[in-house]
Design a protein around this motif. Structure first.
Motif, mmCIF file in Angstrom:
data_model
loop_
_atom_site.group_PDB
_atom_site.id
_atom_site.type_symbol
_atom_site.label_atom_id
_atom_site.label_comp_id
_atom_site.label_asym_id
_atom_site.label_seq_id
_atom_site.Cartn_x
_atom_site.Cartn_y
_atom_site.Cartn_z
ATOM 1 N N GLN A 198 0.831 -1.199 0.000
ATOM 2 C CA GLN A 198 0.000 0.000 0.000
ATOM 3 C C GLN A 198 0.869 1.252 0.000
ATOM 4 O OE1 GLN A 198 -3.798 -0.037 0.473
ATOM 5 N NE2 GLN A 198 -3.255 -1.966 -0.508
ATOM 6 N N GLU A 220 2.676 0.567 -7.040
ATOM 7 C CA GLU A 220 2.683 0.076 -8.417
ATOM 8 C C GLU A 220 4.111 -0.091 -8.938
ATOM 9 O OE1 GLU A 220 1.666 2.274 -12.422
ATOM 10 O OE2 GLU A 220 -0.210 1.480 -11.578
ATOM 11 N N TYR A 258 -9.217 0.348 -9.785
ATOM 12 C CA TYR A 258 -9.565 0.182 -8.372
ATOM 13 C C TYR A 258 -10.754 -0.771 -8.255
ATOM 14 C CZ TYR A 258 -10.508 1.570 -3.516
ATOM 15 O OH TYR A 258 -10.715 1.580 -2.162
ATOM 16 N N ARG A 301 -6.544 -4.648 -6.872
ATOM 17 C CA ARG A 301 -6.246 -3.247 -6.540
ATOM 18 C C ARG A 301 -7.269 -2.799 -5.491
ATOM 19 N NH1 ARG A 301 -3.313 0.283 -10.897
ATOM 20 N NH2 ARG A 301 -2.101 1.572 -9.458
ATOM 21 N N GLU A 352 -4.819 4.798 0.496
ATOM 22 C CA GLU A 352 -3.821 5.027 -0.543
ATOM 23 C C GLU A 352 -4.054 4.071 -1.702
ATOM 24 O OE1 GLU A 352 -1.760 7.479 -0.631
ATOM 25 O OE2 GLU A 352 -2.076 8.162 1.424
ATOM 26 N N ASP A 353 -3.375 4.344 -2.819
ATOM 27 C CA ASP A 353 -3.332 3.363 -3.883
ATOM 28 C C ASP A 353 -2.610 2.130 -3.332
ATOM 29 O OD1 ASP A 353 -3.538 2.153 -6.377
ATOM 30 O OD2 ASP A 353 -1.699 3.077 -7.132
ATOM 31 N N LYS A 397 -4.862 12.359 -6.285
ATOM 32 C CA LYS A 397 -4.696 11.422 -7.406
ATOM 33 C C LYS A 397 -3.979 12.105 -8.559
ATOM 34 C CE LYS A 397 -8.755 8.673 -6.212
ATOM 35 N NZ LYS A 397 -10.035 8.117 -6.679
#
Length: 384
Positions: free
Chosen positions: A159, A164, A184, A205, A211-212, A384
């Protein structure tokens, strides 16, 4: 209570983790500084062991219709490859658990396949409830198989804004699009380099931090090699292992409910602000708890879940009373200082007339009233 240990327990010991019981599992609370772990997720990346979560496979010709009956959401409308947040309720409309359901490609025989992921302490209860509901709901029951794979499955989360980039280090360049193109609340099988060999693993995802980030389902035997591979790939990005303490502060900032705190059998989805999750209009036919949930929506809530922003420096904690002019009007479900925002935050159930943002309330901090203000959730939203 029986103590359970994840397949990564020895790894956590090597890293010097301090442990705590959570849902019957011995889980890392923190490794060094919970604040450092929290900030790492907000600024770079954190590595979490979520193997205490459950994994229940639901397969068969009636799988979609069955989950429409067993859960409150319209699972049948979900496309293959997507995920959906939902609830499993009892006949009285109380929340047994909140969970995520993933729709996977149909099996070789063309039958529908879903993965249901309940919370740690509720995994066995949810698996049992699904198995029981498979035999009811229509004459002769549903043509489905319910398989609890929790004992053989590990779950690792990465996370943070660098998640990524880190995972791309473990995926062949020709398949990078599987990661970068993953939306997502979606999931896909991805070839990961684990312990020197390629493994096709389910990558989602999803996350619980605001968070992403990603969650990776992996067989227990491959969990430790995957953990080591992610840690090595993320070293230059500043990835750190993270425990339950930072996970709790992260999810609170993101306004995400925790079962046993914000969610329980005593609360309806409407009390918790989860009314949109309940498919009363879009889903035809009966589902478990439908009548009670319709009645609860019609009656309205006496108390609703709100966010509270501290105007002072002291934080409220779970079960502390919420006051209006000295009178108890609610109760804190979760609260602590926000590492990211720099002031105390809390979630609380409050009498309906005091739920408007901007309403001034107090939290009774062991006999002293501390000022708070009702604010919209979430407290924190990533850029974002």
């Amino acid at each position: 209570m029986t103590e359970n240990f994840t397949a990564l327990y020895a790894e956590h010991q090597k890293l010097g983790a301090s442990f705590t019981d959570f849902g019957g599992w011995q889980m890392p609370l923190k490794y060094s500084s919970e604040l450092a772990e929290h900030h790492a997720v907000r600024k770079s990346a954190g590595l979490f062991d979520l193997s205490h979560m459950g994994e229940v496979w639901v397969t068969g010709p009636d799988a979609a219709a069955f989950l429409d009956y067993a859960l409150v959401g319209k699972i049948s409308a979900m496309p293959v490859g997507k995920a959906k947040y939902s609830l499993i309720c009892n006949e009285d409309g109380g929340i047994i658990d909140d969970l995520i359901t993933y729709r996977r490609p149909a099996g070789a025989d063309g039958t529908d396949t879903f993965l249901v992921v309940p919370n740690a302490g509720n995994a066995k209860v949810v698996a049992a409830a699904l198995a029981e509901r498979a035999g009811s709901g229509k004459e002769g029951g549903f043509d489905v198989a319910v398989e609890d794979a929790s004992a053989t499955t590990s779950l690792i989360a990465v996370q943070g804004p660098k998640a990524e980039e880190i995972l791309l280090r473990l995926v062949p360049a020709a398949r990078h699009d599987l990661v970068t193109g993953l939306k997502y609340y979606a999931a896909v099988e991805v070839p990961f380099l684990v312990g020197g060999s390629s493994k096709d693993l389910l990558l989602a995802r999803t996350g619980y931090t605001g968070e992403d980030g990603f969650e990776i389902f992996v067989a227990n035997d491959d969990a430790a090699p995957l953990w080591a591979s992610v840690a090595e790939a993320g070293a230059e990005f500043g990835i750190v292992p993270c425990g339950l303490a930072s996970r709790d502060s992260l999810r609170l900032e993101a306004g995400m409910p925790l079962y046993g705190n914000e969610l329980s059998l005593e609360r309806s989805p409407f009390d918790a602000g989860l009314g949109p999750v309940v498919a009363l209009k879009s889903k035809e036919g009966d589902f478990v708890g439908r009548s009670a949930l319709e009645a609860a929506k019609e009656a309205g809530s006496e108390r609703k879940l709100v966010g509270l922003k501290g105007l002072g420096r002291r934080a409220g904690r779970g079960h502390y009373p919420v006051l209006k002019d000295g009178v108890v009007v609610g109760e804190v479900t979760s609260g602590q200082p926000s590492p990211t925002l720099g002031y105390p935050i809390a979630m609380a159930y409050v009498d309906i007339e005091f739920t408007e943002p901007g309403t001034a309330l107090d939290i009774d901090l062991r006999g002293k009233a501390e000022p708070f203000e009702v604010v919209a959730l979430p407290f924190y939203k990533r850029q974002k």
